[in-house]
Enzyme design. Structure first.
Site, PDB file in Angstrom:
ATOM      1  N   SER A  53    -116.001 -12.765 -62.158  1.00 26.65           N
ATOM      2  CA  SER A  53    -115.927 -11.767 -60.836  1.00 26.65           C
ATOM      3  C   SER A  53    -116.682 -12.424 -59.802  1.00 26.65           C
ATOM      4  CB  SER A  53    -116.392 -10.556 -61.005  1.00 26.65           C
ATOM      5  OG  SER A  53    -117.807 -10.400 -61.401  1.00 26.65           O
ATOM      6  N   HIS A 101    -121.654 -10.058 -57.545  1.00 27.99           N
ATOM      7  CA  HIS A 101    -120.572 -10.223 -56.447  1.00 27.99           C
ATOM      8  C   HIS A 101    -121.043 -10.746 -55.167  1.00 27.99           C
ATOM      9  CE1 HIS A 101    -118.320  -6.872 -58.999  1.00 27.99           C
ATOM     10  NE2 HIS A 101    -118.100  -8.051 -59.538  1.00 27.99           N
TER      11      HIS A 101
END
Length: 150
Positions: A53, A101
């Site tokens: 991610s 992230h």
């Protein structure tokens, strides 16, 4: 990984596979480093993380850097809004590493800013027809990126 399919084709084709892959790999590393630093006080098996991610968000960072270099503020703000929405969503869902992230996004942005193509003299535009020439990238890339900063 479905997010990879939603990225526009101009990102890989127009910027180049080398910068695209480099941004992805650097973003995975910076995302995992950011996650590790965010959980330093909680070193345990549950604080260890690895995932793609951060790399996917790194590609969004690469896209933001490219749009910023082109001067396309409207599209750049759209990318930032998506990032803010994702971070907000990360606070609602358990076991999501927002630090990973954000770290991946920043890593991808840095690669795009430092090693992405320069747009100042990358193409020419025929004033009579309004069509571009010398620019050998996908047409949808140019539609999104705009005519550049002169």
């Amino acid at each position: 990984l479905r997010a990879l399919l939603t990225l526009p084709s101009w990102l890989e084709n127009g910027i180049g596979k080398g910068v695209y892959l480099s941004a992805y790999l650097v973003a995975i590393v910076t995302g995992n480093i950011a996650h590790t630093f965010s959980s330093l006080g909680y070193l345990s098996a549950s604080s260890l993380s690895i995932g793609a991610s951060g790399g996917i968000l790194g590609l969004y960072g690469l896209m933001l850097a490219s749009l910023m270099k082109m001067g396309n503020a409207l599209a750049a703000s759209s990318v930032l809004k998506q990032m803010i929405w994702l971070i907000g969503f990360g606070f609602l869902v358990p076991n999501v590493s927002n630090a990973g992230h954000i770290g991946g996004f920043i890593g991808g942005w840095l690669v795009g800013y430092l090693f992405g193509p320069g747009y100042m003299n990358a193409f020419s535009r025929d004033k009579g027809t309004g069509r571009y020439y010398v620019d050998r990238v996908d047409e949808d890339f140019r539609l999104v990126m705009g005519p550049g900063i002169l």
